[in-house]
Write a protein that holds these residues in place. Structure first.
Motif, PDB file in Angstrom:
ATOM      1  N   TYR A   1      -1.193  -1.084  -3.488  1.00 55.57           N
ATOM      2  CA  TYR A   1       0.205  -0.850  -3.120  1.00 55.57           C
ATOM      3  C   TYR A   1       1.135  -1.669  -4.010  1.00 55.57           C
ATOM      4  CZ  TYR A   1       4.610  -1.088  -0.641  1.00 55.57           C
ATOM      5  OH  TYR A   1       5.945  -1.050  -0.337  1.00 55.57           O
ATOM      6  N   ILE A   2       0.821  -2.926  -4.190  1.00 57.99           N
ATOM      7  CA  ILE A   2       1.666  -3.793  -5.022  1.00 57.99           C
ATOM      8  C   ILE A   2       1.655  -3.321  -6.469  1.00 57.99           C
ATOM      9  CG2 ILE A   2       1.909  -6.149  -5.926  1.00 57.99           C
ATOM     10  CD1 ILE A   2       0.917  -7.090  -3.135  1.00 57.99           C
ATOM     11  N   ALA A   3       0.485  -2.923  -6.960  1.00 55.58           N
ATOM     12  CA  ALA A   3       0.379  -2.442  -8.340  1.00 55.58           C
ATOM     13  C   ALA A   3       1.093  -1.115  -8.547  1.00 55.58           C
ATOM     14  CB  ALA A   3      -1.090  -2.303  -8.728  1.00 55.58           C
ATOM     15  N   SER A   4       1.254  -0.331  -7.494  1.00 56.92           N
ATOM     16  CA  SER A   4       1.877   0.984  -7.630  1.00 56.92           C
ATOM     17  C   SER A   4       3.401   0.927  -7.671  1.00 56.92           C
ATOM     18  CB  SER A   4       1.444   1.897  -6.476  1.00 56.92           C
ATOM     19  OG  SER A   4       2.050   1.493  -5.259  1.00 56.92           O
ATOM     20  N   ARG A   5       3.984  -0.226  -7.409  1.00 54.18           N
ATOM     21  CA  ARG A   5       5.447  -0.339  -7.413  1.00 54.18           C
ATOM     22  C   ARG A   5       6.002  -0.120  -8.815  1.00 54.18           C
ATOM     23  NH1 ARG A   5       8.152  -0.434  -2.609  1.00 54.18           N
ATOM     24  NH2 ARG A   5       9.845  -1.098  -3.940  1.00 54.18           N
ATOM     25  N   ASP A   6       7.110   0.585  -8.896  1.00 51.29           N
ATOM     26  CA  ASP A   6       7.792   0.796 -10.171  1.00 51.29           C
ATOM     27  C   ASP A   6       8.363  -0.537 -10.657  1.00 51.29           C
ATOM     28  OD1 ASP A   6       9.164   2.785 -12.098  1.00 51.29           O
ATOM     29  OD2 ASP A   6      10.808   1.517 -11.377  1.00 51.29           O
TER      30      ASP A   6
ATOM     31  N   SER B   1       5.603  -5.949   8.210  1.00 58.66           N
ATOM     32  CA  SER B   1       5.745  -4.565   8.664  1.00 58.66           C
ATOM     33  C   SER B   1       5.634  -3.572   7.515  1.00 58.66           C
ATOM     34  CB  SER B   1       7.085  -4.373   9.368  1.00 58.66           C
ATOM     35  OG  SER B   1       7.161  -5.187  10.490  1.00 58.66           O
ATOM     36  N   GLU B   2       6.311  -3.857   6.428  1.00 57.56           N
ATOM     37  CA  GLU B   2       6.273  -2.936   5.292  1.00 57.56           C
ATOM     38  C   GLU B   2       4.876  -2.846   4.695  1.00 57.56           C
ATOM     39  OE1 GLU B   2       9.127  -2.747   2.268  1.00 57.56           O
ATOM     40  OE2 GLU B   2      10.809  -3.043   3.618  1.00 57.56           O
ATOM     41  N   LEU B   3       4.218  -3.965   4.563  1.00 61.06           N
ATOM     42  CA  LEU B   3       2.871  -3.934   3.992  1.00 61.06           C
ATOM     43  C   LEU B   3       1.893  -3.220   4.912  1.00 61.06           C
ATOM     44  CD1 LEU B   3       2.693  -7.489   2.396  1.00 61.06           C
ATOM     45  CD2 LEU B   3       3.034  -5.305   1.241  1.00 61.06           C
ATOM     46  N   LEU B   4       2.000  -3.457   6.209  1.00 64.61           N
ATOM     47  CA  LEU B   4       1.119  -2.754   7.148  1.00 64.61           C
ATOM     48  C   LEU B   4       1.379  -1.250   7.137  1.00 64.61           C
ATOM     49  CD1 LEU B   4       1.043  -5.167  10.224  1.00 64.61           C
ATOM     50  CD2 LEU B   4      -0.823  -4.656   8.633  1.00 64.61           C
ATOM     51  N   LEU B   5       2.645  -0.865   7.106  1.00 62.23           N
ATOM     52  CA  LEU B   5       2.969   0.563   7.054  1.00 62.23           C
ATOM     53  C   LEU B   5       2.512   1.194   5.749  1.00 62.23           C
ATOM     54  CD1 LEU B   5       6.474   0.952   8.703  1.00 62.23           C
ATOM     55  CD2 LEU B   5       4.340   2.011   9.408  1.00 62.23           C
ATOM     56  N   ALA B   6       2.698   0.493   4.650  1.00 55.41           N
ATOM     57  CA  ALA B   6       2.287   1.036   3.354  1.00 55.41           C
ATOM     58  C   ALA B   6       0.779   1.234   3.307  1.00 55.41           C
ATOM     59  CB  ALA B   6       2.733   0.109   2.228  1.00 55.41           C
ATOM     60  N   VAL B   7       0.049   0.269   3.800  1.00 55.38           N
ATOM     61  CA  VAL B   7      -1.411   0.379   3.800  1.00 55.38           C
ATOM     62  C   VAL B   7      -1.863   1.474   4.762  1.00 55.38           C
ATOM     63  CG1 VAL B   7      -3.537  -0.860   4.380  1.00 55.38           C
ATOM     64  CG2 VAL B   7      -1.779  -1.998   3.028  1.00 55.38           C
ATOM     65  N   ALA B   8      -1.226   1.551   5.930  1.00 61.80           N
ATOM     66  CA  ALA B   8      -1.632   2.541   6.936  1.00 61.80           C
ATOM     67  C   ALA B   8      -1.211   3.958   6.569  1.00 61.80           C
ATOM     68  CB  ALA B   8      -1.045   2.162   8.292  1.00 61.80           C
ATOM     69  N   LEU B   9       0.044   4.131   6.138  1.00 59.76           N
ATOM     70  CA  LEU B   9       0.554   5.474   5.878  1.00 59.76           C
ATOM     71  C   LEU B   9       0.116   6.038   4.529  1.00 59.76           C
ATOM     72  CD1 LEU B   9       4.201   5.258   7.259  1.00 59.76           C
ATOM     73  CD2 LEU B   9       2.192   6.270   8.344  1.00 59.76           C
ATOM     74  N   GLN B  10       0.002   5.175   3.540  1.00 54.83           N
ATOM     75  CA  GLN B  10      -0.346   5.651   2.201  1.00 54.83           C
ATOM     76  C   GLN B  10      -1.829   5.493   1.902  1.00 54.83           C
ATOM     77  OE1 GLN B  10       2.266   3.728  -0.584  1.00 54.83           O
ATOM     78  NE2 GLN B  10       4.097   4.557   0.376  1.00 54.83           N
ATOM     79  N   ASP B  11      -2.565   4.924   2.834  1.00 56.78           N
ATOM     80  CA  ASP B  11      -4.008   4.737   2.673  1.00 56.78           C
ATOM     81  C   ASP B  11      -4.342   4.027   1.360  1.00 56.78           C
ATOM     82  OD1 ASP B  11      -6.560   4.890   3.706  1.00 56.78           O
ATOM     83  OD2 ASP B  11      -7.002   6.768   2.664  1.00 56.78           O
ATOM     84  N   LEU B  12      -3.584   2.968   1.068  1.00 58.06           N
ATOM     85  CA  LEU B  12      -3.800   2.160  -0.123  1.00 58.06           C
ATOM     86  C   LEU B  12      -4.231   0.758   0.287  1.00 58.06           C
ATOM     87  CD1 LEU B  12      -0.565   2.964  -2.172  1.00 58.06           C
ATOM     88  CD2 LEU B  12      -2.849   3.789  -2.687  1.00 58.06           C
ATOM     89  N   SER B  13      -4.970   0.121  -0.572  1.00 53.49           N
ATOM     90  CA  SER B  13      -5.233  -1.298  -0.334  1.00 53.49           C
ATOM     91  C   SER B  13      -3.967  -2.067  -0.673  1.00 53.49           C
ATOM     92  CB  SER B  13      -6.388  -1.782  -1.213  1.00 53.49           C
ATOM     93  OG  SER B  13      -5.987  -1.828  -2.564  1.00 53.49           O
ATOM     94  N   LEU B  14      -3.889  -3.294  -0.217  1.00 50.51           N
ATOM     95  CA  LEU B  14      -2.712  -4.109  -0.479  1.00 50.51           C
ATOM     96  C   LEU B  14      -2.502  -4.294  -1.983  1.00 50.51           C
ATOM     97  CD1 LEU B  14      -0.417  -5.804   0.630  1.00 50.51           C
ATOM     98  CD2 LEU B  14      -2.006  -7.711   0.841  1.00 50.51           C
ATOM     99  N   ALA B  15      -3.565  -4.557  -2.706  1.00 50.89           N
ATOM    100  CA  ALA B  15      -3.465  -4.739  -4.153  1.00 50.89           C
ATOM    101  C   ALA B  15      -2.989  -3.466  -4.845  1.00 50.89           C
ATOM    102  CB  ALA B  15      -4.818  -5.172  -4.720  1.00 50.89           C
TER     103      ALA B  15
END
Length: 139
Positions: A102-107, A86-100
């Motif tokens: 999104y993971i790289a953008s984490r602090d 759910s979190e990965l789908l929401l992150a990709v959908a809402l932030q318009d980021l690829s999965l890679a």
């Protein structure tokens, strides 16, 4: 037994995901502009930990989940799987980021704490069951 694992896992996921979604919206709207992403995420963690503990206690008691390690761990792992998807789908959908991306953008700091929180989320149904067993044995 499998029905309890599935029902418990879905309910546990729903409680924690719902609270996380609300807290995340508040974090992004009010905390991030003032203190930044890292500190806002770290400030949210104690509240999420409380939600995880309370949800695990409530769901395991409400559904009378067996204190068996396999049942409670199965419930926690199912909830973790649902939460990650759910979190990965929401992150990709809402932030318009690829999965890679999104993971790289984490602090690195708050992301590490987040990973620990995910592990605690998965095992909390087991931990609250074990503490209850110890508490009743001491009476």
């Amino acid at each position: 037994m499998k029905k309890l694992i599935i029902t418990g896992g879905i309910a546990y996921f729903a409680f924690v995901f719902g609270a996380g979604f609300l807290l995340g919206a508040l974090r992004v709207s009010f905390l991030v502009p003032g203190i930044g992403v890292r500190y806002a995420e770290l400030a949210e963690m104690p509240f999420m930990f409380s939600v995880i503990v309370c949800s695990a206690i409530y769901i395991t008691r409400r559904l009378a989940i067996s204190r068996s390690l396999s049942v409670r761990l199965g419930m926690g792992l199912l909830a973790l799987g649902l939460l990650l998807v759910s979190e990965l789908l929401l992150a990709v959908a809402l932030q318009d980021l690829s999965l890679a991306n999104y993971i790289a953008s984490r602090d690195p700091v708050s992301g590490s704490v987040y990973l620990v929180m995910l592990a605690l989320f998965a095992v909390m149904p087991v931990l609250v069951g074990r503490s209850a067993v110890r508490r009743y044995r001491n009476l």
